[in-house]
Design a protein around this motif. Sequence first.
Motif, PDB file in Angstrom:
ATOM      1  N   THR A  98      -4.794  14.962  -5.828  1.00 15.95           N
ATOM      2  CA  THR A  98      -4.315  16.208  -6.411  1.00 15.95           C
ATOM      3  C   THR A  98      -4.176  17.286  -5.341  1.00 15.95           C
ATOM      4  OG1 THR A  98      -6.602  16.729  -7.031  1.00 15.95           O
ATOM      5  CG2 THR A  98      -5.184  15.761  -8.736  1.00 15.95           C
ATOM      6  N   SER A  99      -4.584  16.987  -4.083  1.00 16.48           N
ATOM      7  CA  SER A  99      -4.433  17.943  -2.975  1.00 16.48           C
ATOM      8  C   SER A  99      -3.232  17.575  -2.101  1.00 16.48           C
ATOM      9  CB  SER A  99      -5.714  17.995  -2.132  1.00 16.48           C
ATOM     10  OG  SER A  99      -5.994  16.727  -1.577  1.00 16.48           O
ATOM     11  N   SER A 100      -2.238  16.923  -2.670  1.00 17.32           N
ATOM     12  CA  SER A 100      -0.934  16.672  -2.047  1.00 17.32           C
ATOM     13  C   SER A 100      -0.852  15.521  -1.066  1.00 17.32           C
ATOM     14  CB  SER A 100      -0.391  17.933  -1.365  1.00 17.32           C
ATOM     15  OG  SER A 100      -0.290  18.970  -2.300  1.00 17.32           O
ATOM     16  N   PHE A 101      -1.861  14.667  -0.953  1.00 15.04           N
ATOM     17  CA  PHE A 101      -1.738  13.499  -0.080  1.00 15.04           C
ATOM     18  C   PHE A 101      -1.143  12.339  -0.869  1.00 15.04           C
ATOM     19  CE2 PHE A 101      -3.070   9.391   1.452  1.00 15.04           C
ATOM     20  CZ  PHE A 101      -2.692   9.453   2.783  1.00 15.04           C
ATOM     21  N   SER A 102      -0.286  11.571  -0.216  1.00 16.82           N
ATOM     22  CA  SER A 102       0.252  10.353  -0.805  1.00 16.82           C
ATOM     23  C   SER A 102       0.463   9.343   0.309  1.00 16.82           C
ATOM     24  CB  SER A 102       1.583  10.636  -1.505  1.00 16.82           C
ATOM     25  OG  SER A 102       2.114   9.447  -2.039  1.00 16.82           O
ATOM     26  N   GLY A 103      -0.106   8.144   0.160  1.00 13.13           N
ATOM     27  CA  GLY A 103       0.050   7.103   1.166  1.00 13.13           C
ATOM     28  C   GLY A 103       0.360   5.772   0.510  1.00 13.13           C
ATOM     29  N   VAL A 104       1.129   4.949   1.215  1.00 13.05           N
ATOM     30  CA  VAL A 104       1.490   3.625   0.709  1.00 13.05           C
ATOM     31  C   VAL A 104       1.267   2.596   1.809  1.00 13.05           C
ATOM     32  CG1 VAL A 104       3.336   2.152  -0.192  1.00 13.05           C
ATOM     33  CG2 VAL A 104       3.262   4.571  -0.835  1.00 13.05           C
ATOM     34  N   ALA A 105       0.489   1.561   1.495  1.00 11.04           N
ATOM     35  CA  ALA A 105       0.397   0.376   2.338  1.00 11.04           C
ATOM     36  C   ALA A 105       1.296  -0.650   1.655  1.00 11.04           C
ATOM     37  CB  ALA A 105      -1.041  -0.122   2.429  1.00 11.04           C
ATOM     38  N   GLY A 106       2.437  -0.921   2.271  1.00 11.58           N
ATOM     39  CA  GLY A 106       3.478  -1.710   1.625  1.00 11.58           C
ATOM     40  C   GLY A 106       3.143  -3.176   1.458  1.00 11.58           C
ATOM     41  N   LYS A 107       3.836  -3.782   0.534  1.00 16.15           N
ATOM     42  CA  LYS A 107       3.659  -5.193   0.206  1.00 16.15           C
ATOM     43  C   LYS A 107       4.258  -6.088   1.284  1.00 16.15           C
ATOM     44  CE  LYS A 107       7.956  -5.012  -2.418  1.00 16.15           C
ATOM     45  NZ  LYS A 107       8.472  -4.850  -3.767  1.00 16.15           N
ATOM     46  N   GLY A 108       3.634  -7.267   1.442  1.00 23.65           N
ATOM     47  CA  GLY A 108       4.226  -8.310   2.271  1.00 23.65           C
ATOM     48  C   GLY A 108       5.267  -9.053   1.445  1.00 23.65           C
ATOM     49  N   THR A 142      -6.316   8.960  -6.771  1.00 25.98           N
ATOM     50  CA  THR A 142      -5.870   7.807  -7.559  1.00 25.98           C
ATOM     51  C   THR A 142      -5.592   6.654  -6.601  1.00 25.98           C
ATOM     52  OG1 THR A 142      -4.887   9.231  -9.235  1.00 25.98           O
ATOM     53  CG2 THR A 142      -4.139   6.937  -9.175  1.00 25.98           C
ATOM     54  N   PHE A 143      -6.302   5.560  -6.817  1.00 24.05           N
ATOM     55  CA  PHE A 143      -6.133   4.342  -6.028  1.00 24.05           C
ATOM     56  C   PHE A 143      -5.459   3.295  -6.914  1.00 24.05           C
ATOM     57  CE2 PHE A 143     -10.041   6.382  -4.573  1.00 24.05           C
ATOM     58  CZ  PHE A 143      -9.907   6.365  -3.202  1.00 24.05           C
ATOM     59  N   THR A 144      -4.382   2.698  -6.437  1.00 23.55           N
ATOM     60  CA  THR A 144      -3.779   1.550  -7.109  1.00 23.55           C
ATOM     61  C   THR A 144      -3.685   0.448  -6.067  1.00 23.55           C
ATOM     62  OG1 THR A 144      -2.527   2.983  -8.591  1.00 23.55           O
ATOM     63  CG2 THR A 144      -1.808   0.689  -8.425  1.00 23.55           C
ATOM     64  N   THR A 199       2.247  -6.819  -3.747  1.00 28.24           N
ATOM     65  CA  THR A 199       2.566  -5.506  -4.302  1.00 28.24           C
ATOM     66  C   THR A 199       1.946  -4.414  -3.420  1.00 28.24           C
ATOM     67  OG1 THR A 199       0.653  -5.526  -5.806  1.00 28.24           O
ATOM     68  CG2 THR A 199       2.735  -6.367  -6.680  1.00 28.24           C
ATOM     69  N   ASP A 200       2.528  -3.213  -3.498  1.00 25.19           N
ATOM     70  CA  ASP A 200       2.062  -2.070  -2.711  1.00 25.19           C
ATOM     71  C   ASP A 200       0.674  -1.621  -3.146  1.00 25.19           C
ATOM     72  OD1 ASP A 200       4.593  -1.977  -1.510  1.00 25.19           O
ATOM     73  OD2 ASP A 200       5.287  -0.323  -2.771  1.00 25.19           O
ATOM     74  N   THR A 201      -0.070  -1.054  -2.203  1.00 26.49           N
ATOM     75  CA  THR A 201      -1.281  -0.308  -2.509  1.00 26.49           C
ATOM     76  C   THR A 201      -0.959   1.160  -2.292  1.00 26.49           C
ATOM     77  OG1 THR A 201      -2.795  -2.089  -1.911  1.00 26.49           O
ATOM     78  CG2 THR A 201      -3.661   0.161  -1.782  1.00 26.49           C
ATOM     79  N   THR A 202      -1.257   2.007  -3.279  1.00 27.46           N
ATOM     80  CA  THR A 202      -0.961   3.432  -3.160  1.00 27.46           C
ATOM     81  C   THR A 202      -2.234   4.254  -3.324  1.00 27.46           C
ATOM     82  OG1 THR A 202      -0.451   3.667  -5.515  1.00 27.46           O
ATOM     83  CG2 THR A 202       1.384   3.138  -4.056  1.00 27.46           C
ATOM     84  N   VAL A 203      -2.281   5.366  -2.611  1.00 29.04           N
ATOM     85  CA  VAL A 203      -3.379   6.327  -2.708  1.00 29.04           C
ATOM     86  C   VAL A 203      -2.750   7.703  -2.789  1.00 29.04           C
ATOM     87  CG1 VAL A 203      -5.431   7.283  -1.598  1.00 29.04           C
ATOM     88  CG2 VAL A 203      -4.881   4.853  -1.302  1.00 29.04           C
ATOM     89  N   SER A 204      -3.139   8.481  -3.796  1.00 25.76           N
ATOM     90  CA  SER A 204      -2.622   9.847  -3.907  1.00 25.76           C
ATOM     91  C   SER A 204      -3.752  10.761  -4.369  1.00 25.76           C
ATOM     92  CB  SER A 204      -1.447   9.913  -4.875  1.00 25.76           C
ATOM     93  OG  SER A 204      -1.839   9.492  -6.170  1.00 25.76           O
TER      94      SER A 204
END
Length: 172
Positions: free
Chosen positions: A95-105, A68-70, A88-93
């Motif tokens: 179903t195999s347990s990875f979750s990453g956030v590139a935070g907002k400026g 899932t890309f937001t 706003t943040d960009t998030t990537v998660s």
Amino acid sequence: MSTTLTFNNGTSVDWTVPAGSSFIVVEAWGGGGGGGASTNTDHNGGGGGSGGYFKAIISVTGGTTVVTFTVGTGGSGGTSGSDGSDGTDTTVSTTSSFSGVAGKGRKGIGGNTTSAGGAGGSVSGTAVPFIHPITGIYGSSGTIGALGGAGGDSPNGGAGGTTGTPANNGNA
């Protein structure tokens, strides 16, 4: 075979990894903050901070793992001496347990004698078990990123943003 996917600001997408895939490489940038606006009295606004960034190698099961890309959006610039708005943040998660956030400026402050630039975005990610596709070495999936640079302060004109600080959460 490699596939490149590009998603634009404000997009939210669920993507199923193609059958036969064992890993994916993801790069993500958070939305930058909008700059503060100048006033009619020669006071410039502070610059918006840049969004955070990360790159991750993620172990997946082709045909099963859903990613899932937001995608974050950039903040709006201020008007008539007002502050800009945060990105706003960009998030990537997965179903195999990875979750990453590139935070907002963060937003720049509107024009006054000490208009501050916005803070740069943060970066975070989770490490999941990974076997490198070429070397076969077992470890954690890598999440490597950089904090966004801060926007320039503005006593009378903004300075350039600061250099991002590297972060490493896992082994690449």
